[in-house]
Design a protein around this motif. Structure first.
Motif, mmCIF file in Angstrom:
data_model
loop_
_atom_site.group_PDB
_atom_site.id
_atom_site.type_symbol
_atom_site.label_atom_id
_atom_site.label_comp_id
_atom_site.label_asym_id
_atom_site.label_seq_id
_atom_site.Cartn_x
_atom_site.Cartn_y
_atom_site.Cartn_z
ATOM 1 N N LYS A 93 65.855 11.335 -8.819
ATOM 2 C CA LYS A 93 65.620 13.018 -8.725
ATOM 3 C C LYS A 93 64.928 12.349 -7.420
ATOM 4 C CE LYS A 93 64.219 17.143 -8.054
ATOM 5 N NZ LYS A 93 64.937 18.284 -7.638
ATOM 6 N N LYS A 94 64.481 11.945 -7.811
ATOM 7 C CA LYS A 94 63.544 10.734 -6.012
ATOM 8 C C LYS A 94 63.228 9.114 -5.963
ATOM 9 C CE LYS A 94 63.187 14.997 -3.386
ATOM 10 N NZ LYS A 94 63.712 14.874 -2.095
ATOM 11 N N ILE A 95 63.330 8.659 -5.090
ATOM 12 C CA ILE A 95 63.303 7.226 -5.178
ATOM 13 C C ILE A 95 61.624 6.901 -4.424
ATOM 14 C CG2 ILE A 95 63.462 4.899 -4.387
ATOM 15 C CD1 ILE A 95 66.326 5.870 -4.998
ATOM 16 N N PHE A 110 71.158 6.158 -0.511
ATOM 17 C CA PHE A 110 70.581 7.467 -0.870
ATOM 18 C C PHE A 110 69.403 7.933 -0.032
ATOM 19 C CE2 PHE A 110 69.721 3.564 -2.858
ATOM 20 C CZ PHE A 110 68.473 3.298 -2.761
ATOM 21 N N LYS A 111 69.340 7.856 0.996
ATOM 22 C CA LYS A 111 68.666 8.947 2.293
ATOM 23 C C LYS A 111 67.986 9.819 1.635
ATOM 24 C CE LYS A 111 69.453 10.019 6.698
ATOM 25 N NZ LYS A 111 69.827 9.412 7.879
ATOM 26 N N ASN A 112 68.656 10.798 1.005
ATOM 27 C CA ASN A 112 68.180 12.518 1.015
ATOM 28 C C ASN A 112 67.542 12.155 -0.627
ATOM 29 O OD1 ASN A 112 70.072 11.212 -0.860
ATOM 30 N ND2 ASN A 112 71.035 13.389 -1.308
ATOM 31 N N LYS A 113 67.490 10.928 -1.182
ATOM 32 C CA LYS A 113 66.912 11.254 -2.055
ATOM 33 C C LYS A 113 64.960 10.239 -1.812
ATOM 34 C CE LYS A 113 70.152 10.238 -5.404
ATOM 35 N NZ LYS A 113 70.661 10.535 -7.121
ATOM 36 N N LEU A 114 64.675 9.546 -0.691
ATOM 37 C CA LEU A 114 64.161 9.050 -0.170
ATOM 38 C C LEU A 114 62.253 9.412 0.158
ATOM 39 C CD1 LEU A 114 65.139 6.300 1.885
ATOM 40 C CD2 LEU A 114 64.337 6.065 -0.631
#
Length: 181
Positions: free
Chosen positions: A29-31, A62-66
Motif C-alpha cells: 500500500k505504501k513504502i 513506485f514513486k506514488n507509493k513512497l
C-alpha cells in the motif's frame, strides 16, 4: 494491507533493487523510507554497491507509493531528482493506530513525547528495534546497507490486518515479529 518500512539505504543499488522486487511480490500500500536514501554521509564508508543514481531510478518505479522522511544525509537535490518532497517528521494513521515517523537524528525515542501516538518509528541508528515501552511501541527497521551492532541488513513489513511488524533480513528470512494489538 502491507506496508514496507526501511531506512538508511545510503546509495545501495542492491537495496533499492530489493525494494523493487519486494513491491512486485507484495504490492505494498505504501513504502515508508525513514531517511538517508542516496548518500553515505561523512561518517559512513559507502556500501560496495554504492550507486545513488540507480537508487533513485529504482525508487521512481513506485514513486506514488513512497513516503520519505528526510535523513541527516539527504538534501534538496534528492527531492529534486525524485520529484518528491521529503518530510522531517510525519504523523500517519493506519486503521486505529497513530504512527509517528521520523529519521531519528532530530527527534529520538529519548526526547519523544508518546502521549498522542501508538508507535514511534525511526531510523538513523542502523540498529533494528521492535519493543514495547509502556503502552507504546518503538520500531526501527535497522539499515538495508550499513548495519551496526546487529550485522543483518534489515527492513520491516507492517501487516495492518494481522497488526504485526515483521523484521526481515535481505534474504527474506523472518528475524523477529511483534503484534501491536
Amino acid at each position: 494491507m502491507l506496508y514496507l518500512i526501511a531506512s538508511d539505504i545510503h546509495g545501495s543499488k542492491d537495496a533499492s533493487e530489493l525494494l523493487v522486487s519486494l513491491d512486485t511480490k507484495y504490492n505494498f500500500k505504501k513504502i515508508i523510507l525513514l531517511g538517508d536514501i542516496g548518500y553515505s554521509g561523512a561518517r559512513n564508508i559507502p556500501p560496495k554497491d554504492y550507486y545513488p543514481i540507480s537508487v533513485y531510478e529504482n525508487l521512481s518505479k513506485f514513486k506514488n507509493k513512497l513516503i520519505i522522511i528526510k535523513g541527516n544525509c539527504d538534501s534538496r537535490v534528492d527531492e529534486f531528482v525524485l520529484g518528491l518532497k521529503f518530510k522531517n517528521k510525519l504523523k500517519i494513521t493506519i486503521k486505529s493506530h497513530v504512527f509517528y515517523l521520523t529519521h531519528g537524528d532530530l527527534y529520538n525515542e529519548d526526547s519523544f513525547k508518546y502521549n498522542e501516538y501508538d508507535c514511534f518509528i525511526y531510523g538513523h541508528t542502523h540498529v533494528y528495534k521492535l519493543e514495547k515501552n509502556d503502552n507504546h511501541f518503538v520500531i526501527n527497521p535497522g539499515s538495508m546497507s550499513l548495519p551496526k551492532i546487529n550485522k543483518e541488513k534489515t527492513y520491516i513489513i507492517y501487516d495492518d490486518e494481522k497488526d504485526t511488524f515483521s523484521l526481515y533480513d535481505l534474504n527474506e528470512n523472518l528475524l523477529k515479529e511483534m503484534k501491536i494489538c
